[in-house]
Structure formats: C-alpha cells, structure tokens
Design an enzyme around this catalytic site. Structure first.
Site, PDB file in Angstrom:
ATOM      1  N   ASN A  25      32.268 -30.339  28.680  1.00 46.06           N
ATOM      2  CA  ASN A  25      31.483 -30.942  29.753  1.00 46.06           C
ATOM      3  C   ASN A  25      30.684 -32.138  29.264  1.00 46.06           C
ATOM      4  O   ASN A  25      30.620 -33.172  29.921  1.00 46.06           O
ATOM      5  CB  ASN A  25      30.539 -29.892  30.355  1.00 46.06           C
ATOM      6  N   GLY A  57      26.635 -16.854  26.529  1.00 49.50           N
ATOM      7  CA  GLY A  57      25.712 -17.460  25.570  1.00 49.50           C
ATOM      8  C   GLY A  57      26.343 -18.649  24.881  1.00 49.50           C
ATOM      9  O   GLY A  57      27.533 -18.940  25.065  1.00 49.50           O
ATOM     10  N   LYS A  75      24.861 -24.617  33.833  1.00 46.91           N
ATOM     11  CA  LYS A  75      24.737 -25.434  32.624  1.00 46.91           C
ATOM     12  C   LYS A  75      25.887 -26.418  32.481  1.00 46.91           C
ATOM     13  O   LYS A  75      25.748 -27.467  31.838  1.00 46.91           O
ATOM     14  CB  LYS A  75      24.617 -24.540  31.390  1.00 46.91           C
ATOM     15  N   ALA A 104      34.472 -20.942  20.851  1.00 47.16           N
ATOM     16  CA  ALA A 104      35.469 -20.006  20.327  1.00 47.16           C
ATOM     17  C   ALA A 104      35.711 -20.221  18.835  1.00 47.16           C
ATOM     18  O   ALA A 104      35.786 -19.267  18.064  1.00 47.16           O
ATOM     19  CB  ALA A 104      36.778 -20.150  21.107  1.00 47.16           C
TER      20      ALA A 104
END
Length: 319
Positions: free
Chosen positions: A253, A133, A188, A137
């Site tokens: 990303n 999900g 994703k 962190a």
C-alpha cells in the site's frame, strides 16, 4: 495438534512454517490445482515467497473436504475478496468441534463487511478468533521477533492458538475486541496509501509523523463509533500494523501511494506488478452505518484541517 490452513499465499505459508515450528501437523489447501502441483513439485511457492522451502511434512491439497476433516484448528488465510467463496465451501465440511482463526484482513467489496462478518454468514460458531498485526510474511519466515493481536471471545480458542502458534519468535497479545482488531487491519491500508503519497510528493518524515498520529486518533474514534474498544488502537493490530504499513518500502500500500505521489504513469505502476498491490477501492467504500454512527463519522470528517497536506492532496492540490 492438527491444523488446516486455507490459502497457500505468502501469509498462509509463513503461518504454516510457524505452526510447524511448534511441532503441529499441518495441511494446506489451495483451490488451484496448478498451484498445488507446483508447490508439491518444488516445495515452494516461487510466485509469492521465492526461495522459501516448505517442509515435506506439510501436506498440500486442493481437496477442502480432505483438508479440514481431521483439523482441530482451521486458519483462513486467503485474500479478503476470496473469503466469501471459501467460507461458503467450508460450511459443507466444518464440524462444531473445530476452531476457526481468521488471518485475512480487509473489507468485502460488495457488502462492506469485515472478514469475520463474512465467515459468520455461513458458519455459526463462538470458537472463532482473528489474528492481526504488523508482520510481513517474509519476516515471519526469517524468524525475527514479531507480535500479533489475538482477538477472541472464547478461552478455549485462545488457549489453542497460544499453544500452537506462540513461541520465542512470535508473541500473541489477547483481546476480546474482534471488531476493533478488524477495523485496524482494514483501515490502515487506506492510510498507508496516503502516507506513501505524501512521501512521493516529497514531504519530510515530520509531516508523515503528523499524518500518522492524526490517523491514529481517527481510527480510535472510528473503532469507538462502530462499537469496539478505543484501547485497541494501542495494540499490535493498531499502532503496530499502522506504523509498519505506513513507513516500510515492503508495504504494498505504501509503495502504491508513493508511486501515485511521484506521478508515475499507469505503465510504470503495471510494471510494479499491480496484481500484488492491495486494491485501492477500499478508500471510497461506504460503511453500512446506523444514523448515529453516520453522524459520528461526519463529525470525524469535519475535524479534518484544510491546512494539512493530505487534505489539500485529496482536494486535487498536489503542487
């Protein structure tokens, strides 16, 4: 509850603190003696979560046998590229009574297998779950409200994870669609790179909105084609993670894509510590598909409009 976390990276540490918040007994494993010694000395891993202290009651070891022998729950939180080696070693010490939770996301480079497939190659168990999900962190560490999808087909495993991990900071929504959750957690990354590229090229939020929405439909179709539930796209692992990864400057990303879109040279990207960026190889990996699945993927591909900015970008038209 006795919990072993395999991996002392940022996400493994964040999860250990959340498990510890719920008064569990935690032991963390790393294969690197230098990392173990450093954490035990400083009580933090300053390479990934500088300033985040690890409580003294959380044990750090580089001995996997010692780490897993008393555990009720084993959490795999290493990079996807390391899962094969870790699962192979874990096989020697795993006991049938133990439950396994996969917190790693991604696709193995050589086999194109999802993480659950890699683990199952060595360990045969139905006491297995995947959590995924939108959750950085550092945000877990800061104890802000966060939601994760918990995918498992085992009610006992579900109960254990909810009792040990869920609390007022972290919400778990359950599903039995392990495949769908893993598809979302992997694909994703590619979309986030593309979203970052659009941003770097100067396209406004409206264009990114269009791109992300179209991507949701593509992921939904991919999940269905590969045998999962298309409803999974509307989950923390689906829309939640996609939204976070495709829009946040904290996303590795998205940051990589933005730098590419801004036409940064390789030296600039290296200065951004590319070792911490997700590997972009996933964008060109073929899936191991049946003929029917391959045909369905071709139909998805043909549905791309040649007028969209991302299509033009991928064709080399970035002006």
């Amino acid at each position: 509850m006795k919990i072993c976390i395999l991996g002392c990276g940022a996400y493994g540490i964040a999860l250990s603190l959340m498990f510890n918040e719920n008064n569990n007994n935690i032991i963390m494993w790393t294969k690197f003696k230098e990392e173990k010694d450093g954490i035990n000395k400083k009580r933090e891993n300053d390479k990934v979560l500088k300033g985040v202290k690890i409580p003294d009651n959380i044990i750090i070891t580089d001995d996997m046998k010692e780490a897993v022998k008393e555990a009720n729950l084993i959490v795999i939180a290493v990079p996807a590229c390391a899962v094969d080696d870790v699962a192979m070693e874990l096989k020697s010490y795993y006991k049938k009574r133990q439950h396994i939770c996969i917190a790693s996301k991604g696709i193995e480079q050589e086999s194109c297998h999802f993480v659950e497939n890699v683990v199952s190659k060595y360990i045969k168990t139905n006491k297995l779950a995947v959590i995924s999900g939108g959750s950085f962190a550092i945000d877990i560490v800061r104890k802000v409200p966060i939601g994760l999808s918990l995918a498992t087909k085992n009610k006992s495993t579900e109960k254990i994870l909810k009792s040990t991990l869920q609390n007022k900071y972290l919400k778990l929504r359950t599903t039995n669609d392990i495949l769908g959750v893993e598809v979302c957690g992997s694909i994703k990354n590619v979309i986030a790179i593309a979203s970052g590229m659009l941003h770097g090229l100067g396209y406004p939020e409206s264009t990114q909105c269009m791109f992300i929405t179209e991507s949701l439909h593509d992921i939904k179709n991919l999940i269905k084609t590969l045998g999962g539930s298309k409803k999974t796209i509307l989950s923390f692992a689906g829309f939640g993670d996609l939204l976070l990864t495709c829009t946040s400057y904290k996303s590795r990303n998205f940051t990589l894509g933005r730098m590419i879109g801004e036409k940064k040279d390789k030296k600039a990207i290296k200065k951004a510590k590319p070792s911490k960026l997700e590997r972009a190889f996933i964008s060109s990996l073929p899936f191991s598909l049946t003929p029917d699945q391959d045909k369905a993927i071709d139909e998805i591909r043909e549905d791309l409009s040649s007028t969209t900015p991302m299509y033009r970008l991928l064709q080399g038209d970035v002006g």
